[in-house]
Design an enzyme around this catalytic site. Structure first.
Site, PDB file in Angstrom:
ATOM      1  N   HIS A 230       0.822  -1.213   0.000  1.00 28.02           N
ATOM      2  CA  HIS A 230       0.000   0.000   0.000  1.00 28.02           C
ATOM      3  C   HIS A 230       0.854   1.260   0.000  1.00 28.02           C
ATOM      4  O   HIS A 230       0.539   2.233  -0.684  1.00 28.02           O
ATOM      5  CB  HIS A 230      -0.921   0.000   1.225  1.00 28.02           C
ATOM      6  N   GLU A 300      -8.572   7.047  -4.456  1.00 27.49           N
ATOM      7  CA  GLU A 300      -7.997   6.002  -3.614  1.00 27.49           C
ATOM      8  C   GLU A 300      -8.885   4.757  -3.653  1.00 27.49           C
ATOM      9  O   GLU A 300     -10.025   4.804  -4.116  1.00 27.49           O
ATOM     10  CB  GLU A 300      -7.892   6.488  -2.155  1.00 27.49           C
ATOM     11  N   HIS A 302     -10.317   1.535  -1.035  1.00 25.40           N
ATOM     12  CA  HIS A 302     -10.443   1.078   0.349  1.00 25.40           C
ATOM     13  C   HIS A 302     -11.230  -0.232   0.334  1.00 25.40           C
ATOM     14  O   HIS A 302     -12.336  -0.328   0.870  1.00 25.40           O
ATOM     15  CB  HIS A 302     -11.131   2.139   1.209  1.00 25.40           C
ATOM     16  N   ASN A 303     -10.622  -1.247  -0.271  1.00 26.02           N
ATOM     17  CA  ASN A 303     -11.336  -2.478  -0.579  1.00 26.02           C
ATOM     18  C   ASN A 303     -11.466  -3.430   0.604  1.00 26.02           C
ATOM     19  O   ASN A 303     -12.566  -3.862   0.955  1.00 26.02           O
ATOM     20  CB  ASN A 303     -10.640  -3.200  -1.733  1.00 26.02           C
ATOM     21  N   ARG A 323      -8.579  13.818   2.825  1.00 25.72           N
ATOM     22  CA  ARG A 323      -7.351  14.252   3.507  1.00 25.72           C
ATOM     23  C   ARG A 323      -6.155  14.216   2.561  1.00 25.72           C
ATOM     24  O   ARG A 323      -5.193  14.965   2.748  1.00 25.72           O
ATOM     25  CB  ARG A 323      -7.077  13.384   4.738  1.00 25.72           C
ATOM     26  N   ASP A 324      -6.192  13.344   1.546  1.00 25.92           N
ATOM     27  CA  ASP A 324      -5.107  13.335   0.561  1.00 25.92           C
ATOM     28  C   ASP A 324      -4.996  14.695  -0.121  1.00 25.92           C
ATOM     29  O   ASP A 324      -3.896  15.249  -0.269  1.00 25.92           O
ATOM     30  CB  ASP A 324      -5.344  12.247  -0.491  1.00 25.92           C
ATOM     31  N   ASP A 485      -1.381  13.625   5.595  1.00 28.07           N
ATOM     32  CA  ASP A 485      -2.410  12.985   6.407  1.00 28.07           C
ATOM     33  C   ASP A 485      -1.880  11.695   7.002  1.00 28.07           C
ATOM     34  O   ASP A 485      -0.920  11.100   6.501  1.00 28.07           O
ATOM     35  CB  ASP A 485      -3.655  12.705   5.572  1.00 28.07           C
ATOM     36  N   GLU A 527      -4.242   3.547  12.815  1.00 27.73           N
ATOM     37  CA  GLU A 527      -4.761   4.314  11.691  1.00 27.73           C
ATOM     38  C   GLU A 527      -6.069   5.009  12.065  1.00 27.73           C
ATOM     39  O   GLU A 527      -6.958   5.170  11.234  1.00 27.73           O
ATOM     40  CB  GLU A 527      -4.932   3.421  10.471  1.00 27.73           C
TER      41      GLU A 527
END
Length: 973
Positions: A230, A300, A302-303, A323-324, A485, A527
């Site tokens: 990642h 992005e 998020h799977n 946030r990116d 972030d 996280e």
């Protein structure tokens, strides 16, 4: 003292949650659950008197629609159970999971000076006494609770306290690696969820052997986070030897030599007119927009969290990508969201689900609501998206989340300097999201819910909104010089990346915690969401802190950036980790992989005879990948910020499928941003090279269809693939990347950012053997275009009877991977290809015609081909259409099956346009060098009529019938 406030609906108001549960229970095949009662419960702990707890009740309860009952729990053995024999089920968050409602409630109560120490929430359900235990268990496990984040208590709650965590004695943990065998090293990697390969573990072992010591647990975890797929893209950025029978290629860095290389070559081609500002080096890509602002774009995935906990996974997916952009340069202001979802078919039977898998409809509802709630609560419009269905997404749904932001010109660069404070702001740190980065590099199994539930993060959009406001204010006051972030890896990746060129010393015990009891290592890799890290000069700290406080945002100094090129981690003044930045960021052994692909000639497609073309049109309109997504779209606020110009739904009833979204993010300028996407995983089953090019072509033509300038469209890539440890799977990915490179160079369309998600496979045991379900090769291309004047944009719905209809582009015998082939179960056929020179001429001419306001409506031809595009334009505009296939430009013979090929081929770079009669000659001149033909006109009738070259009617459908077929499949509301 511990109090319970149980809140139930007051008669005669409907218990909506009960209705949902009964409906879901029926869908699960449960026959004994005809009614359910529900309550929402607040657990409040503190030294509270009767008057205070009653004031809290008044705050939490709507007296018109609800009634409440207060019980003190800590002075009784348990709360009295229901006296009518009903089964009571309580659902609570597991310890360590973020409870946002409880957090907000506690914050409000403390602001009122109430002596509250803790708050928790609970959902309570009562099932009838005659309901079978089997039906109750099935309903609880499938419709009420998610074992990844929640726990179930049967019967009344028996609690003495809800306090989470307690102080633990400090204990520095060393992980012995010296002298361990290969098997022992891999056992450590597996047991600690590090997702490190044997070569990587041996590299770490040798590094610490050279230092003559063993690593601490936090050092080993830091390496795992930094080296994760990642965070480091170690497969795509690794050494790959690729062969496909025609090419034999050796890549030292596959991404740099394909997608990155295309962008660099284009920037040289642009020269002084280069409009790329920042590409592939920050959290998001940046391009020029107007004199005051540049535009940021990031998508992005998020799977895996979404597979385990759909709501929380998707919720934090959109929060993370916001946030990116917020953490790009010196801070971008979010102006729009996008989302693309891939699910298994919603009609999948529960008995056909693999073990450990949520039902696709449950996944879809959770994902959709997760993205909805976060974006809506932050006040960011969701303006574009798509949904795809395939049975191979059963164990691995895909969740792509995107954000567009504006950043002031000159704010694209960031700089970290030694001596600056490391400052953390936003949410507090908890146990949620532990091992998220390394978890995202692992294959999911039927045990993942049990072993990796802690990798699921829980988001809080309101906190992120306050963080965003604080950052933008501080940016405009020039109070920090860099930020990023806390995404995958938490503080580990954020501080590790920011301090790569300098060094950093971190004081972990200063991090604000949600509750006590976290170890130094858990603080470092958590996280937990809504956290940002900034580099703040000491002389500006006081003003920065004041800005944050004014927005209700917590800010703390976590350490300082140094000039040592070392990462030093301290806890209570003791060093718990010390590593060189060079080893962290450059010490990972290169991945050396073989990639193979076998190029196959397209097998002839056997087209059935005697097909009912009218019924085929209805079947394609009602197929899940084509049908209306209105039920989803309506849940999103696409009007907030008042910037949306072309919306997701258009037409006389605002329910037609827009090709792309257009927003006007800066009201001081007429310029607009155009947002679209292109994706077709079915084409990847035939040839990933042409799948990639087709996705780029679709994204561009969607932009162009509403008015975007094809000379200034930027694209993003998101590769979601199966297990790339297999040479043939990796080979299909490399072939797709080669397609991306060629498409970018041919269209003049630079890639500015991207993200990959690999190893999307699900394994489970069945009948004594291991079953593997791999997702289809799924490449999403997202496009960011621009229009000079937003008022010149067009939409796809028909406008006026009497206007002429033309088709632009060449129709080819390309039914491979088409929806016509899908509904008939056909294999083979040629997939859509692209003739780049012709495509570029078409895009340029289309932009010229729209810019001159010659076109009333425009719709691209994609899923379903000409027939579906015409149907959508007609029922969106509420007008009829009379068309003839006689003059449609095509390159195949007029055989017996020519009609269905002209109607349903999905060839690229094609449009249907509506033109006023007075502009016919001008439009013909604009498209003089492109495949072009007049094929009909708009009528006042309520039907679509299409004739073939012989004048026979091959399609005759009522608008209402077509629209009903299109709207019905996903009308779940």
């Amino acid at each position: 003292m511990l109090f319970e406030i149980e809140i139930t609906p007051r008669e005669p108001f409907v218990d909506r949650e009960a209705g949902r549960v009964v409906g879901e229970s029926e869908g699960l095949g449960c026959t004994t659950i005809s009614e359910v009662d529900t309550a929402r419960v607040f657990l409040v702990e503190g030294d509270l008197n009767t008057e205070q707890i009653e004031s809290i009740e008044r705050l939490l309860v709507d007296p018109v629609t609800e009634t409440a009952h207060i019980t003190r729990l800590d002075e009784h053995d348990s709360r009295a159970a229901a006296g009518d024999g009903r089964m009571e089920i309580n659902v609570l968050f597991k310890p360590g999971m973020t409870d946002n409602v409880a957090y907000s409630t506690k914050r409000e109560l403390l602001s009122r000076d109430l002596p509250v120490t803790d708050v928790a929430t609970c959902r309570r359900y009562w099932f009838p006494s005659d309901a079978s235990a089997q039906d109750i268990q099935r309903t609880v496990s499938k419709a009420l609770a998610n074992d990844a984040i929640e726990r179930v208590v049967r019967g009344s709650l028996d609690l003495k306290s809800i306090a989470l965590g307690q102080e633990k004695p400090f204990n520095l943990k060393i992980i012995p690696l010296a002298g361990l065998s290969d098997d022992d090293l891999m056992t450590i990697s597996r047991n600690n969820l590090l997702s490190l390969s044997l070569v990587e573990m041996k590299t770490i072992q040798q590094h610490f052997a050279d230092l003559q010591r063993d690593p601490t647990d936090i050092e080993l975890e830091t390496v795992a986070q930094t080296w994760s797929e990642h965070c480091s893209h170690k497969t795509l950025a690794g050494r790959i030897h690729y062969t496909d029978g025609e090419q034999d290629l050796q890549f030292e860095n596959m991404l740099k030599e394909t997608i990155f290389a295309a962008t660099q070559e284009l920037r040289k081609r642009f020269g002084a007119d280069d409009w790329c500002v920042s590409v592939f080096k920050d959290n998001a890509g940046i391009v020029t927009f107007n004199d005051e602002f540049d535009a940021c774009f990031k998508v992005e995935t998020h799977n895996r969290p979404s597979a385990l906990e759909p709501y929380g996974g998707a919720n934090t997916g959109i929060g993370g990508v916001i946030r990116d952009c917020l953490g790009t340069g010196l801070g971008g202001r979010p102006v729009a969201n996008t989302d693309v979802f891939c699910f298994a078919p919603p009609e999948t039977k529960y008995e056909d689900l693999p073990p450990g898998v949520l039902h696709p409809k449950t996944v879809a509802r959770g994902v959709i609501s997760g993205v909805r709630d976060y974006g809506n609560r932050m006040g960011i419009p969701t303006v574009n998206g798509a949904v795809y269905f395939d049975e191979r997404y059963i164990g691995n749904p895909l969740v792509y989340c995107g954000n567009v932001a504006l950043i002031p010109v000159g704010k694209a660069e960031k700089c970290v300097k030694p001596g600056q404070y490391i400052v953390a702001i936003g949410g507090r740190t908890g146990l949620d999201g532990i091992h998220g980065a390394t978890f995202s590099s692992a294959v999911l199994t039927d045990k993942s819910e049990e072993t990796s539930g802690g990798a699921v993060q829980i988001g809080n959009a309101i906190t992120e909104k306050m963080v965003a406001d604080a950052i933008l204010r501080a940016r405009d006051r020039q109070l920090f010089s860099a930020l990023t972030d806390c995404g995958a890896g938490g503080f580990s990746s954020a501080i590790g990346e920011m301090g790569e060129e300098t060094g950093a010393e971190v004081w972990l015990d200063r991090a604000p915690l949600k509750y006590s009891g976290l170890s130094y290592m858990e603080i470092w890799i958590s996280e937990a969401q809504e956290r940002m890290v900034l580099a703040v000069p000491p002389e500006k700290w006081e003003e920065f802190e004041q800005v944050c406080a004014s927005e209700g945002v917590e800010a703390v100094i976590l350490g300082k950036f140094t000039d040592t090129k070392q990462l030093v981690l301290k806890y209570r003044d003791e060093v718990v980790g010390e590593m060189s930045m060079a080893f962290l960021h450059d010490g990972r052994p290169p991945i050396i992989r073989d990639a193979t692909y076998r190029i196959r000639e397209a097998e002839p497609i056997s087209v059935p005879t005697g097909v009912d073309l009218n019924q085929d049109l209805l079947s394609i309109l009602g197929s899940p990948n084509v049908c209306s997504k209105e039920w989803i779209i309506r849940q999103y606020d696409h009007e907030v910020q008042s910037s949306s110009v072309v919306k997701p739904l258009v037409g006389v009833r605002n329910d037609g499928p827009s090709d792309a979204a257009v927003i006007q993010p800066d009201f001081g300028s007429d310029r607009g941003l155009v947002i679209s996407n292109g994706m077709n995983p079915r084409l990847g089953d035939h040839d990933p090279y042409w799948m990639a090019i087709s996705a780029v072509d679709e994204a561009i033509r969607n932009c162009v269809a509403v008015g975007a300038d094809p000379a200034k469209i930027a694209v993003l890539d998101n590769f979601c693939w199966g297990n790339t440890d297999r040479p043939e799977t990796l080979g299909s990915l490399v072939r797709a990347a080669l397609g991306c490179k060629d498409a970018a160079l041919q269209y003049g369309t630079p890639f500015i950012s991207g993200k990959d998600s690999l190893h999307n496979e699900f394994t489970y045991e069945k009948d004594g053997s291991t079953q593997v379900v791999s997702i289809p090769s799924s490449l999403l291309i997202s496009a960011l275009g621009q229009v000079e004047h937003v008022e010149h944009c067009v939409t796809m719905d028909l406008k006026s009877p009497g206007n002429r209809i033309a088709i632009v582009g060449q129709t080819r015998d390309e039914l491979g991977g088409s929806h016509f082939a899908m509904i008939h179960g056909l294999n083979g056929g040629q997939v859509p290809t692209v003739h780049f020179e012709t495509a570029n001429r078409i895009f340029t001419a289309m932009h010229q015609a729209i810019r001159q306001q010659l076109i009333r409506s425009c719709h691209d031809l994609s899923e379903g081909g000409l027939a579906v595009a015409a149907a959508e334009m007609a029922f969106a505009g509420g007008l009829g259409m009379q068309l003839s296939l006689a003059d449609v430009p095509h390159d195949f013979s007029d055989s017996d099956s020519a009609d269905l090929r002209l109607l349903f081929s999905e060839s690229n770079t094609r449009f249907l346009i509506e033109v006023p009669a007075g502009e016919v000659a001008t439009v013909e001149s604009v498209f003089a060098n492109s495949p072009f033909a007049w094929i009909g006109e708009v009528t006042e009738a309520t039907s679509l009529v299409i004739e073939n070259g012989s004048g026979a009617r091959v399609i005759e459908q009522d608008l209402a019938t077509m629209k009903a077929a299109w709207q019905k499949p996903l009308a779940w509301g």
